[in-house]
Design an enzyme around this catalytic site. Structure first.
Site, mmCIF file in Angstrom:
data_model
loop_
_atom_site.group_PDB
_atom_site.id
_atom_site.type_symbol
_atom_site.label_atom_id
_atom_site.label_comp_id
_atom_site.label_asym_id
_atom_site.label_seq_id
_atom_site.Cartn_x
_atom_site.Cartn_y
_atom_site.Cartn_z
ATOM 1 N N GLU A 113 0.831 -1.201 0.000
ATOM 2 C CA GLU A 113 0.000 0.000 0.000
ATOM 3 C C GLU A 113 0.864 1.248 0.000
ATOM 4 O OE1 GLU A 113 -1.366 0.841 4.436
ATOM 5 O OE2 GLU A 113 -1.891 -1.211 3.846
ATOM 6 N N HIS A 164 1.270 3.459 9.232
ATOM 7 C CA HIS A 164 0.248 2.426 9.368
ATOM 8 C C HIS A 164 0.978 1.170 9.825
ATOM 9 C CE1 HIS A 164 -2.895 -0.416 7.348
ATOM 10 N NE2 HIS A 164 -3.041 -0.367 8.662
#
EC number: 3.1.21.-
Length: 314
Positions: A113, A164
């Site tokens: 990602e 994240h």
């Protein structure tokens, strides 16, 4: 690079009108200056792809969420086609100027990602950026650091450090985030740093005891502005403070106005099922005041004060 300043038009009122019509409130407004805030947000957009954006309800809600923010840090942008964010910006740009900055695809496995900054280019600009050099492979998705201008003389710039975490390594990654902060300061000598993102810093991923022992909790100067216990998840069955914002620096502290989650299902009257099509997380956000002391000539200020006296003594 010039910074945008809240505009202000000063005009000396007619003395007779001033004696009858002026009260103290306008004077206070003049002295304090504008109250507009600069909003910085972080949002785990839950596997954001071009296909997801083709659903009209998803696109419309995302645009409304993004339009609230002067800088938005998106996580879980998983599309490798390079078309997802430009497609999103086409919808956003209908009324304002936006630009974006993204990392490469990050991750240890086939699942990868990006971090994506979407920002109001009429209010802020990117001064510099870099991908943190994670030589020891501590982070599953190493921070993509960016240095932005701010429309404030008190705080002309701020550094954003998004992260994240992966749930199985939350404690290790969050402790390593302190090293990222030190690296940022060594590079740019800027102590005004905001660390933000889906830290997975609660519930099964991180106990309260381990949370309290983190370096970013024990080192001086770091302020966790999203309170422990604040639910940042959409599902009614969960109550976890996964998403966080940590603020460091005197300038950030001086201008800190508010910090909160944004309950978009409530704001946009969505059912849980409808909201989960967008994300299973709420965005988190921090507001920095743009107010700066106004430069009012002393003789104008004296005249205004004198003009107020009769109305106050009547």
């Amino acid at each position: 690079m010039p910074f945008g300043q809240p505009g202000f038009l000063w005009r000396v009122p007619d003395a007779h009108i001033a004696m009858r019509g002026l009260v103290m409130a306008p004077l206070l407004i003049l002295l304090v200056g504008g109250t507009e805030a600069f909003r910085i947000c972080a949002f785990n957009a839950h596997r954001l792809t071009l296909a997801k954006l083709t659903k009209e309800s998803v696109m419309d809600t995302l645009v409304q969420i993004l339009a609230r923010c002067d800088i938005m840090v998106l996580q879980e942008v998983v599309d490798s086609s390079q078309n997802t964010v430009p497609f999103l910006l086409q919808k956003l740009k209908s009324s304002r100027s936006y630009s974006f900055l993204n990392s490469s695809l990050l991750g240890r496995s086939t699942y990868k990602e990006k971090y994506v900054y979407i920002y109001r280019s009429d209010k802020t600009q990117v001064l510099n950026f870099y991908q943190y050099n994670d030589t020891d492979d501590i982070f599953a998705r190493e921070p993509f650091v960016a240095h932005f201008t701010l429309p404030s003389k008190t705080l002309p710039s701020v550094v954003l450090v998004p992260l994240h975490t992966t749930p199985k390594d939350v404690e290790k990654e969050l402790n390593a985030l302190y090293d990222v902060f030190l690296d940022v300061y060594q590079r740019w000598q800027n102590e005004n740093v905001i660390l933000l993102g889906d830290f997975n810093a609660d519930c099964a991923s991180l106990t309260k005891k381990r949370l309290k022992s983190l370096l970013l909790r024990t080192k001086a100067g770091f302020h966790w502005v999203i309170p422990d216990g604040e639910d940042t998840t959409v599902r009614a069955s969960t109550n976890c403070t996964y998403d966080r914002i940590v603020v460091h620096g005197q300038g950030c502290q001086m201008l800190l106005k508010a910090a909160a989650t944004f309950d978009f299902p409530k704001r946009f009257q969505l059912t849980e099922e409808e909201a989960l099509r967008i994300s299973d997380h709420y965005p988190v956000e921090v507001e920095l005041s743009q107010a700066t002391p106004l430069s009012i000539p002393p003789h104008y200020l004296a005249a205004l004060l004198l003009s107020l006296l009769p109305s106050q003594l009547d």
